[in-house]
Design an enzyme around this catalytic site. Structure first.
Site, PDB file in Angstrom:
ATOM      1  N   ARG A 198      67.087   0.212 -21.068  1.00 46.59           N
ATOM      2  CA  ARG A 198      66.016   0.160 -22.075  1.00 46.59           C
ATOM      3  C   ARG A 198      64.736  -0.429 -21.479  1.00 46.59           C
ATOM      4  NH1 ARG A 198      67.463   0.555 -27.552  1.00 46.59           N
ATOM      5  NH2 ARG A 198      69.698   0.460 -28.013  1.00 46.59           N
ATOM      6  N   ARG A 249      64.696   5.020 -19.326  1.00 49.47           N
ATOM      7  CA  ARG A 249      65.898   5.646 -18.766  1.00 49.47           C
ATOM      8  C   ARG A 249      67.056   5.634 -19.767  1.00 49.47           C
ATOM      9  NH1 ARG A 249      65.453   8.927 -14.304  1.00 49.47           N
ATOM     10  NH2 ARG A 249      63.411   8.374 -13.475  1.00 49.47           N
ATOM     11  N   HIS A 295      69.124   5.500  -5.186  1.00 48.86           N
ATOM     12  CA  HIS A 295      69.570   5.036  -6.504  1.00 48.86           C
ATOM     13  C   HIS A 295      70.902   5.657  -6.910  1.00 48.86           C
ATOM     14  CE1 HIS A 295      67.706   8.830  -7.946  1.00 48.86           C
ATOM     15  NE2 HIS A 295      68.570   8.726  -8.915  1.00 48.86           N
ATOM     16  N   ARG A 305      72.455  35.241 -16.933  1.00 43.14           N
ATOM     17  CA  ARG A 305      72.208  36.685 -17.020  1.00 43.14           C
ATOM     18  C   ARG A 305      71.013  37.093 -16.162  1.00 43.14           C
ATOM     19  NH1 ARG A 305      73.202  40.266 -21.177  1.00 43.14           N
ATOM     20  NH2 ARG A 305      71.673  41.592 -20.111  1.00 43.14           N
ATOM     21  N   LYS A 349      68.727  39.201 -16.842  1.00 41.61           N
ATOM     22  CA  LYS A 349      67.493  39.342 -17.608  1.00 41.61           C
ATOM     23  C   LYS A 349      66.781  38.004 -17.824  1.00 41.61           C
ATOM     24  CE  LYS A 349      69.415  38.960 -22.302  1.00 41.61           C
ATOM     25  NZ  LYS A 349      69.517  39.627 -23.615  1.00 41.61           N
ATOM     26  N   LYS A 395      46.615  11.283  -9.169  1.00 44.95           N
ATOM     27  CA  LYS A 395      46.064  10.366  -8.159  1.00 44.95           C
ATOM     28  C   LYS A 395      45.947   8.929  -8.663  1.00 44.95           C
ATOM     29  CE  LYS A 395      41.183  11.723  -8.910  1.00 44.95           C
ATOM     30  NZ  LYS A 395      41.362  12.924  -9.746  1.00 44.95           N
TER      31      LYS A 395
END
Length: 857
Positions: free
Chosen positions: A54, A73, A159, A512, A514, A537
């Site tokens: 948290r 996170r 990590h 798929r 498509k 930046k």
């Protein structure tokens, strides 16, 4: 987040008996809506180790640029766990033959939930920016003290490793393994699977293996005569006396132990006496053993039936094959036993020593001779070991392995000749009996697709990406065109060709044909998020300043870990108890501290808060990425400091930004497999001719950004002038030298020889380049510019221009000088060089040679 309890009828349990429905919990998420989570996931969430997330920003310093990027996170991890379960359930419902069980689904959910447990303060800033700086500082100190050679480098921490370590710590501290068993999981196997889904195969680094091998050898090598003592003889008298006393005790103990071992052993008596078990407990254990043996017999019977059915064998044939294999194994063991006896008698090794040496040599042979040689050098150097002894042991083992291979070959010939089996039949039988090598331990290769759900190492299409693209886009206010729900609907597992696999095939998650454009959107939006937010930046320089502040505060912040030990910011990741306490809050702790040692770090963070950040000077994009840019930064800073104003290299900060589609400079779609409506179980990469042509052909770029630490207007303006000058001179020369070293030189296009030498050719070079850059009549697109050409004029003569002695022989040349005009292309790719050669051929004689080109042959 709103949570309430609901009931579900389905549960993850190996038992077939009906049990009470599992009570789940529902989370209301702004991205996924109502997410129903398994109670085991709730147990994990309600721990200090998970709640720590948290306090870690999902996008690190981006919050300083985008006010909406305040998510952490914590919610991302819950979202990934939820989506992991959704994808696993979708595959199970569409393809029951995959045999995805409740254990698999629950493990996938836990892996998704815990995949980011290892993140430090400000997420990727900690392991991507701060730790590399701290590691570099540590390497410099070790080199000064002679503890690290110049070419050696320390291992970087990631990590993902932290996530695995934190998971172990979380389960242990909260005693969750019994809870896992309660819900049908097998902790020993399933925890391995979970960690492998997060970080890949759990293998030690080569350096660790070398060190471990050396330590294992040390214990028994000290007893051997071929190990030369590093301590002077006079200092070892007392040690030798103690050692001889211990050896006498050992020999006496061995003799007594041998007499004891010759006596018959009663297992029940041992269990009662040694382990203080009651008769009822002993009986229960016997029942469990009988059940296990019965299970193994059933599995063996099933295997025999498959062999008979597939190869039309009779029961007696299977029995004969099994006897042959058992006979071969027994023979191999006897030969191995003889070899071990030789080693023990000749070199006075004990069985444990023999085993260690065999494991070290056999284990390293698979990694190549180079690694084996390195291992031998480490052992010999560290323990003064005689090389001849190692060589003899290697030869003995090599002879034994060669003999075993010959026996194996004979057995295969007998099977093929006697039972009419083909070579591929023998191979199938061997595969069914023997355990094949597979890098993962949690699940077999039949379920290789499970490793692609949370963190897909093959093509990057995974639920981690699905969640953070949707979540980050929402909080940043950037449109996201990729809909992961469509992917869940069309996801299928197919067996595809894979040259990286030993078997040549693997089961992978496909979509798929498509949906090709839809998959392209996945990689494109990732690139856009990185470019507009993560690599912004201002965000980059703020994160750089935070990392710099952390580095200055590193030695002055102490975090208590296990056993009362103290750790710094850069070492807290070595102890998970200390790491649990390390979050984004460290920023506020430094900012609010009154400690004099933290003054420099505090000033940097105060500048961030008051927006006195380093000023952007300029950036340049390289057509050919610079590989070893880290080593060039000091020289670049030195070049930037040269100019009118007294700016020093320390006044500049240079950041090299690399952006891509997740697969370096490759097309990410080429790593995704597609199936068609007519062939649901056959998938392959999209052929280039069938893919969309309205798409970029470049998938990576490198930016070099320069910032000035002096933020007053005068210094910034001077820095911008320095940057322009540096861009023309220093950077160009640096890149040219790098290209020369790497062999990436200008490409020769052609040469011309003027009939009459051109005297003022220097003034005409620019006009010639303009002429070379003129577009061709049939050229669709001209990407060549005058600056893409380099022209060299070569004057050749006999040392006296075109003059000759009057009395010279008439039998000889009458021309003593010539002029060559050579043209090169600075672009080195094949397409550009080919176009440049065509442009050169067009470069004709004109009435105005000073504008377009010289007269020549």
């Amino acid at each position: 987040m709103v949570g309430f309890l609901v009931c579900r009828g389905k549960m993850a349990s190996p038992s077939k008996k009906a049990k009470k429905p599992i009570i789940t919990k529902v989370f209301n998420d702004p991205i996924h809506g109502h997410m129903e989570l398994h109670p085991l996931l709730i147990k994990i969430i309600d721990t200090p180790q998970f709640q720590r997330l948290r306090l870690i920003k999902q996008l690190g310093g981006v919050y300083s640029v985008y006010p909406g990027a305040s998510h952490n996170r914590f919610e991302h991890s819950i979202g990934v766990g939820y989506l992991a379960g959704k994808l696993a359930e979708a595959l199970r419902s569409k393809q029951p033959k995959l045999e995805i069980d409740d254990r698999d689904v629950l493990c996938v959910q836990i892996a998704g939930l815990c995949h980011d447990l290892g993140h430090g303060p400000f997420s990727h800033l900690y392991d991507g920016m701060f730790l590399p700086k701290a590691l570099e500082k540590k390497e410099e100190e070790m080199r000064k003290n002679g503890k690290l050679r110049e070419e050696e480098k320390l291992e970087k921490w990631k990590h993902e490793k932290g996530s695995c370590d934190m998971l172990d710590h979380l389960l242990k501290e909260n005693n969750l393994e019994p809870v896992m068993e309660k819900y049908g999981l097998e902790p020993e196997e399933d925890i391995t699977l979970i960690k492998e889904m997060i970080a890949g195969p759990l293998q030690q680094s080569k350096e660790q293996e070398h060190e471990k091998g050396s330590c294992d050898m040390l214990d028994h090598m000290l007893k051997q005569k071929y190990l030369k003592p590093a301590i002077p003889e006079e200092d070892m008298t007392e040690d030798r006396r103690l050692q001889e006393s211990k050896e006498q005790e050992y020999e006496k103990g061995s003799s007594d132990g041998l007499n004891h071992l010759l006596k018959p052993i009663d297992p029940e008596q041992v269990m009662k006496e040694k382990y203080k078990l009651k008769p009822k407990d002993v009986n229960d254990i016997k029942v469990m053993i009988d059940e296990q043996q019965s299970k193994e017999q059933k599995e063996q019977s099933k295997l025999e039936e498959e062999m008979m059915k597939k190869h039309n064998l009779k029961p007696e044939d299977v029995k004969i094959i099994q006897e042959k294999i058992a006979e071969q194994e027994s023979k191999s063991k006897k030969e191995q036993s003889k070899l071990e006896q030789v080693m023990m008698e000749e070199y006075k090794l004990n069985p444990e020593d023999v085993k260690n040496i065999q494991e070290m040599i056999a284990g390293k042979e698979s990694e190549g001779k180079k690694e084996q040689s390195k291992l031998e050098q480490v052992i010999m150097k560290k323990h003064n070991l005689n090389p001849d002894v190692v060589k003899k042991i290697q030869e003995k083992i090599a002879q034994q392995e060669s003999k075993e291979q010959e026996e194996q070959s004979k057995l295969e010939q007998v099977m093929m000749k006697k039972y009419g089996l083909k070579e591929e039949d023998v191979k199938i039988i061997q595969e069914m009996i023997a355990v094949e090598k597979w890098p993962y331990k949690g699940r077999s290769k039949e379920k290789s697709f499970l490793y692609e759900i949370v963190s897909n190492k093959k093509n990057g299409v995974d639920v981690d990406k699905f969640d953070y693209l949707a979540r980050d886009s929402s909080y940043l206010g950037i449109k996201n065109n990729f809909d992961f729900r469509r992917f869940l609907q069309f996801a299928r597992v197919c067996e595809v060709e894979d040259k990286d696999c030993k078997e040549g095939k693997r089961k992978t998650i496909c979509t798929r044909d498509k949906k090709e454009d839809h998959m392209y959107d996945l990689f494109y939006i990732r690139h856009r998020l990185h470019k507009r937010a993560c690599q912004h930046k201002v965000n980059q320089i703020i994160q750089e300043m935070i990392a710099e502040a952390f580095l200055k505060a590193d030695d002055h912040i102490q975090i208590e870990g296990s056993g009362g030990r103290m750790f710094t910011l850069s070492t807290a990741n070595e102890d998970m108890e200390a790491y649990t306490k390390l979050t984004d809050n460290v920023f506020e702790e430094i900012l609010k501290s009154s400690c004099s040692e933290l003054k420099k770090a505090r000033e940097i963070l105060q500048n961030i808060i008051s927006r006195k950040i380093y000023k952007f000077v300029g950036e340049t994009m390289r057509q050919v990425p610079i590989q070893d840019w880290e080593s060039l930064i000091p020289s670049w800073k030195k070049g930037l400091a040269e100019g009118e104003r007294n700016l020093t290299p320390k006044d500049f900060e240079i950041l090299v930004i690399e952006m891509d589609y997740g697969t370096d400079d490759k097309d990410p779609i080429q790593h995704v497999h597609f199936y068609s409506k007519s062939e649901l179980d056959k998938a392959k990469p999209m052929p280039e001719e069938k893919g969309s042509r309205i798409r970029t052909t470049c998938f990576s770029e490198q930016l070099i950004r320069v910032f000035c630490k002096e933020i007053d207007d005068e210094s910034v303006e001077a820095a911008k002038k320095h940057f322009k000058q540096w861009l023309r001179c220093w950077l160009s020369s640096t890149l040219i030298l790098q290209n020369i070293v790497s062999g990436n030189i200008y490409k020769f296009v052609g040469e011309r020889k003027p009939a009459d030498p051109i005297e003022d050719w220097e003034s005409q070079i620019s006009g010639w380049k303009e002429g070379l850059a003129q577009p061709l009549p049939d050229e669709e697109e001209n990407n060549l510019k005058p600056e893409d050409f380099e022209i060299l004029v070569i004057n050749k003569d006999y040392g006296m221009k075109d003059e000759n002695s009057k009395n010279a022989s008439r039998i000889g040349t009458t021309c003593f000088s010539e002029q060559l005009i050579r043209v090169f292309c600075k672009k080195t790719d094949r397409k550009s060089v080919k176009a440049a050669k065509k442009h050169f051929e067009q470069w004709k004689f004109e009435k105005k040679p000073h504008l377009l080109g010289p007269e020549g042959n």
